[in-house]
Design a protein around this motif. Structure first.
Motif, mmCIF file in Angstrom:
data_model
loop_
_atom_site.group_PDB
_atom_site.id
_atom_site.type_symbol
_atom_site.label_atom_id
_atom_site.label_comp_id
_atom_site.label_asym_id
_atom_site.label_seq_id
_atom_site.Cartn_x
_atom_site.Cartn_y
_atom_site.Cartn_z
ATOM 1 N N GLY A 109 14.044 13.798 -13.222
ATOM 2 C CA GLY A 109 13.691 14.976 -14.014
ATOM 3 C C GLY A 109 13.158 16.119 -13.170
ATOM 4 N N THR A 110 12.658 17.131 -13.849
ATOM 5 C CA THR A 110 12.137 18.320 -13.173
ATOM 6 C C THR A 110 10.696 18.088 -12.731
ATOM 7 N N ALA A 111 10.188 19.007 -11.926
ATOM 8 C CA ALA A 111 8.802 18.909 -11.469
ATOM 9 C C ALA A 111 7.837 19.000 -12.648
ATOM 10 N N GLU A 112 8.150 19.841 -13.635
ATOM 11 C CA GLU A 112 7.284 19.972 -14.811
ATOM 12 C C GLU A 112 7.246 18.667 -15.607
ATOM 13 N N GLU A 113 8.396 18.021 -15.765
ATOM 14 C CA GLU A 113 8.449 16.744 -16.476
ATOM 15 C C GLU A 113 7.676 15.667 -15.719
ATOM 16 N N LEU A 114 7.781 15.704 -14.404
ATOM 17 C CA LEU A 114 7.085 14.736 -13.563
ATOM 18 C C LEU A 114 5.572 14.891 -13.699
ATOM 19 N N VAL A 115 5.095 16.140 -13.637
ATOM 20 C CA VAL A 115 3.657 16.404 -13.767
ATOM 21 C C VAL A 115 3.163 15.971 -15.146
ATOM 22 N N ALA A 116 3.944 16.220 -16.187
ATOM 23 C CA ALA A 116 3.557 15.809 -17.543
ATOM 24 C C ALA A 116 3.484 14.284 -17.648
ATOM 25 N N ARG A 117 4.429 13.576 -17.023
ATOM 26 C CA ARG A 117 4.409 12.104 -17.048
ATOM 27 C C ARG A 117 3.207 11.575 -16.282
ATOM 28 N N TRP A 118 2.912 12.186 -15.125
ATOM 29 C CA TRP A 118 1.750 11.761 -14.347
ATOM 30 C C TRP A 118 0.465 11.925 -15.149
ATOM 31 N N ALA A 119 0.377 12.990 -15.933
ATOM 32 C CA ALA A 119 -0.838 13.248 -16.705
ATOM 33 C C ALA A 119 -1.113 12.141 -17.717
ATOM 34 N N THR A 120 -0.058 11.504 -18.225
ATOM 35 C CA THR A 120 -0.250 10.472 -19.245
ATOM 36 C C THR A 120 -0.192 9.047 -18.704
ATOM 37 N N GLU A 121 0.574 8.817 -17.616
ATOM 38 C CA GLU A 121 0.826 7.442 -17.168
ATOM 39 C C GLU A 121 0.273 7.081 -15.795
ATOM 40 N N CYS A 122 0.019 8.064 -14.952
ATOM 41 C CA CYS A 122 -0.294 7.780 -13.547
ATOM 42 C C CYS A 122 -1.675 8.274 -13.145
ATOM 43 N N VAL A 123 -2.028 8.001 -11.904
ATOM 44 C CA VAL A 123 -3.302 8.422 -11.337
ATOM 45 C C VAL A 123 -3.021 9.252 -10.089
ATOM 46 N N VAL A 124 -3.600 10.437 -10.030
ATOM 47 C CA VAL A 124 -3.569 11.247 -8.816
ATOM 48 C C VAL A 124 -4.956 11.135 -8.204
ATOM 49 N N SER A 125 -5.006 10.683 -6.946
ATOM 50 C CA SER A 125 -6.287 10.449 -6.276
ATOM 51 C C SER A 125 -6.440 11.366 -5.074
ATOM 52 N N ARG A 126 -7.673 11.803 -4.862
ATOM 53 C CA ARG A 126 -8.016 12.627 -3.695
ATOM 54 C C ARG A 126 -8.789 11.749 -2.720
ATOM 55 N N LEU A 127 -8.358 11.740 -1.461
ATOM 56 C CA LEU A 127 -9.020 10.985 -0.395
ATOM 57 C C LEU A 127 -9.630 12.003 0.567
ATOM 58 N N THR A 128 -10.960 12.048 0.625
ATOM 59 C CA THR A 128 -11.667 13.018 1.449
ATOM 60 C C THR A 128 -12.451 12.280 2.528
ATOM 61 N N PRO A 129 -12.381 12.751 3.792
ATOM 62 C CA PRO A 129 -13.149 12.094 4.857
ATOM 63 C C PRO A 129 -14.628 11.981 4.486
ATOM 64 N N ALA A 130 -15.192 10.787 4.750
ATOM 65 C CA ALA A 130 -16.578 10.510 4.372
ATOM 66 C C ALA A 130 -17.314 9.807 5.500
ATOM 67 N N GLY A 131 -17.276 10.388 6.673
ATOM 68 C CA GLY A 131 -18.000 9.784 7.793
ATOM 69 C C GLY A 131 -17.187 9.802 9.064
ATOM 70 N N GLU A 132 -17.805 9.247 10.083
ATOM 71 C CA GLU A 132 -17.177 9.169 11.403
ATOM 72 C C GLU A 132 -15.970 8.240 11.366
ATOM 73 N N PRO A 133 -14.948 8.530 12.175
ATOM 74 C CA PRO A 133 -13.792 7.624 12.248
ATOM 75 C C PRO A 133 -14.218 6.215 12.652
ATOM 76 N N LEU A 134 -13.587 5.237 12.039
ATOM 77 C CA LEU A 134 -13.871 3.838 12.366
ATOM 78 C C LEU A 134 -13.172 3.437 13.657
ATOM 79 N N GLU A 135 -11.983 3.991 13.864
ATOM 80 C CA GLU A 135 -11.208 3.730 15.088
ATOM 81 C C GLU A 135 -10.516 5.018 15.500
ATOM 82 N N ALA A 136 -10.634 5.348 16.776
ATOM 83 C CA ALA A 136 -9.949 6.516 17.335
ATOM 84 C C ALA A 136 -10.029 6.418 18.850
ATOM 85 N N GLY A 137 -8.993 6.871 19.528
ATOM 86 C CA GLY A 137 -8.993 6.878 20.989
ATOM 87 C C GLY A 137 -9.196 5.508 21.585
ATOM 88 N N ALA A 138 -10.263 5.373 22.367
ATOM 89 C CA ALA A 138 -10.521 4.124 23.098
ATOM 90 C C ALA A 138 -10.886 2.960 22.180
#
Length: 171
Positions: A109-138
């Motif tokens: 379907g179209t983007a509008e139909e997709l957004v309407a379906r997500w509003a009723t059936e799905c979950v849109v989640s936001r993942l925001t950094p919350a602290g120092e990286p657990l693993e990076a570089g060395a």
């Protein structure tokens, strides 16, 4: 006047998020799953639910771990994330959901139909950094992180060798 000093780890997470198309997200001790995502305003947005990608546990989670890869394809950083749900009808929803729908490949379907379906059936989640990286570089692991296959009740039948015809031996 207070100066905020940006740490190199903050820049690494920010740059990795800007380039992210896929993130490996682990929730509540479960193995991380690969999710396509939309980087926007210092956060990653993911959609999950019926007809979309499976992200077990993310709908009720408040925290997760996120692993991102670099241009070379290998992992470069793992960081803790605060997880929040984007509610349909909010200003954030009207900004994020259409952009997320535009990034969705092979959408029915179209983007509008997709957004309407997500509003009723799905979950849109936001993942925001919350602290120092657990693993990076060395601190990234050197060895393979391959896990043994999980137990399953499925069984595979051993195929018989293919034979075009029966061979007869002369006596």
């Amino acid at each position: 006047m207070m100066l905020t000093v940006e740490r190199p780890a903050d820049r690494l997470v920010d740059e990795a998020m800007k380039k992210a198309a896929v993130a490996w997200v682990g929730v509540a001790g479960r193995p991380p799953v690969a999710l396509w995502c939309l980087p926007l305003d210092g956060s990653l947005y993911v959609v999950s639910g019926p007809g979309e990608q499976s992200a077990p546990g993310i709908d009720g989670a408040t925290e997760a771990t996120v692993t991102l890869r670099g241009d070379h394809g290998g992992r470069i950083v793992t960081w803790p994330a605060a997880v929040s749900r984007v509610q349909p009808g909010t200003e954030e929803w009207s900004t994020v959901a259409p952009q997320l729908a535009g990034k969705r490949l092979n959408a029915p379907g179209t983007a509008e139909e997709l957004v309407a379906r997500w509003a009723t059936e799905c979950v849109v989640s936001r993942l925001t950094p919350a602290g120092e990286p657990l693993e990076a570089g060395a601190t990234l692991p050197d060895g393979s992180l391959a896990a043994a296959p999980r137990p399953t009740p499925a069984a595979r039948r051993t195929p018989k060798p293919f034979r075009l015809h029966r061979i007869r031996h002369r006596q």
